[in-house]
Design a protein around this motif. Structure first.
Motif, PDB file in Angstrom:
ATOM      1  N   ASP A   1       0.805  -1.227   0.000  1.00  0.00           N
ATOM      2  CA  ASP A   1       0.000   0.000   0.000  1.00  0.00           C
ATOM      3  C   ASP A   1       0.833   1.271   0.000  1.00  0.00           C
ATOM      4  O   ASP A   1       0.362   2.315  -0.453  1.00  0.00           O
ATOM      5  N   TYR A   2       2.018   1.204   0.549  1.00  0.00           N
ATOM      6  CA  TYR A   2       2.824   2.401   0.720  1.00  0.00           C
ATOM      7  C   TYR A   2       4.192   2.185   0.080  1.00  0.00           C
ATOM      8  O   TYR A   2       4.781   1.107   0.208  1.00  0.00           O
ATOM      9  N   TRP A   3       4.679   3.254  -0.556  1.00  0.00           N
ATOM     10  CA  TRP A   3       5.940   3.168  -1.297  1.00  0.00           C
ATOM     11  C   TRP A   3       6.810   4.377  -1.018  1.00  0.00           C
ATOM     12  O   TRP A   3       6.316   5.487  -0.819  1.00  0.00           O
ATOM     13  N   GLY A   4       8.105   4.139  -1.021  1.00  0.00           N
ATOM     14  CA  GLY A   4       9.042   5.235  -0.980  1.00  0.00           C
ATOM     15  C   GLY A   4       9.289   5.785  -2.374  1.00  0.00           C
ATOM     16  O   GLY A   4       8.726   5.302  -3.360  1.00  0.00           O
ATOM     17  N   GLN A   5      10.177   6.763  -2.441  1.00  0.00           N
ATOM     18  CA  GLN A   5      10.426   7.445  -3.712  1.00  0.00           C
ATOM     19  C   GLN A   5      11.455   6.724  -4.564  1.00  0.00           C
ATOM     20  O   GLN A   5      11.592   7.025  -5.750  1.00  0.00           O
ATOM     21  N   GLY A   6      12.175   5.789  -3.973  1.00  0.00           N
ATOM     22  CA  GLY A   6      13.162   5.012  -4.714  1.00  0.00           C
ATOM     23  C   GLY A   6      14.564   5.577  -4.594  1.00  0.00           C
ATOM     24  O   GLY A   6      14.762   6.777  -4.363  1.00  0.00           O
ATOM     25  N   THR A   7      15.538   4.702  -4.741  1.00  0.00           N
ATOM     26  CA  THR A   7      16.941   5.107  -4.743  1.00  0.00           C
ATOM     27  C   THR A   7      17.657   4.342  -5.846  1.00  0.00           C
ATOM     28  O   THR A   7      17.458   3.134  -6.016  1.00  0.00           O
ATOM     29  N   GLN A   8      18.475   5.048  -6.614  1.00  0.00           N
ATOM     30  CA  GLN A   8      19.119   4.461  -7.778  1.00  0.00           C
ATOM     31  C   GLN A   8      20.353   3.662  -7.374  1.00  0.00           C
ATOM     32  O   GLN A   8      21.213   4.151  -6.626  1.00  0.00           O
ATOM     33  N   VAL A   9      20.436   2.442  -7.888  1.00  0.00           N
ATOM     34  CA  VAL A   9      21.633   1.616  -7.739  1.00  0.00           C
ATOM     35  C   VAL A   9      22.174   1.335  -9.140  1.00  0.00           C
ATOM     36  O   VAL A   9      21.447   0.815  -9.992  1.00  0.00           O
ATOM     37  N   THR A  10      23.419   1.688  -9.356  1.00  0.00           N
ATOM     38  CA  THR A  10      24.055   1.457 -10.647  1.00  0.00           C
ATOM     39  C   THR A  10      25.320   0.636 -10.430  1.00  0.00           C
ATOM     40  O   THR A  10      26.189   1.042  -9.650  1.00  0.00           O
ATOM     41  N   VAL A  11      25.385  -0.498 -11.095  1.00  0.00           N
ATOM     42  CA  VAL A  11      26.533  -1.389 -10.960  1.00  0.00           C
ATOM     43  C   VAL A  11      27.292  -1.374 -12.281  1.00  0.00           C
ATOM     44  O   VAL A  11      26.741  -1.742 -13.324  1.00  0.00           O
TER      45      VAL A  11
END
Length: 122
Positions: free
Chosen positions: A110-120
């Motif tokens: 039901d609830y979500w954060g804004q996200g964080t980018q992971v680049t490998v």
């Protein structure tokens, strides 16, 4: 209302590690399931791991099993995703989510954060 704020993403070389954090606020989380999902460009949102706050039960996607550990800090109401042996295919935006039922489906949360980018980088 529940607020989830992710942090800890960044650029890392293949084989490296990152720890993502999800700080939660707004409700009592004792009955919630906390999930981590990821979404790469052009792909659907994919389940990574989940954690049941009441008993600490965890579950991982096969694609990350053995490389990822989900944990919590009760005092900080924060859930962590420790990622090791990162691969280029782990590149994505990682999202933290909260819901009532243990599920691998994004629509169950039901609830979500804004996200964080992971680049490998390879």
């Amino acid at each position: 209302q529940v607020q989830l704020v992710e942090s800890g993403g960044g650029l890392v070389q293949a084989g490296g590690s990152l720890r993502l954090s999800c700080a939660a606020s707004g409700r009592t989380f004792g009955r919630y399931v906390m999930g981590w999902f990821r979404q790469a460009p052009g792909k659907e949102r994919e389940f990574v791991a989940r954690f049941r706050w009441s008993d600490g039960l965890t579950y991982y996607a096969d694609s990350v099993k053995g490389r990822v550990t989900i944990s919590r800090d009760n005092a900080k109401i924060t859930v962590y995703l420790q990622m090791n042996s990162l691969k280029s295919e782990d590149t994505a935006v990682y999202y933290c989510a909260a819901g009532n039922n243990p599920s691998t489906l994004a629509r169950s949360y039901d609830y979500w954060g804004q996200g964080t980018q992971v680049t490998v980088s390879s």
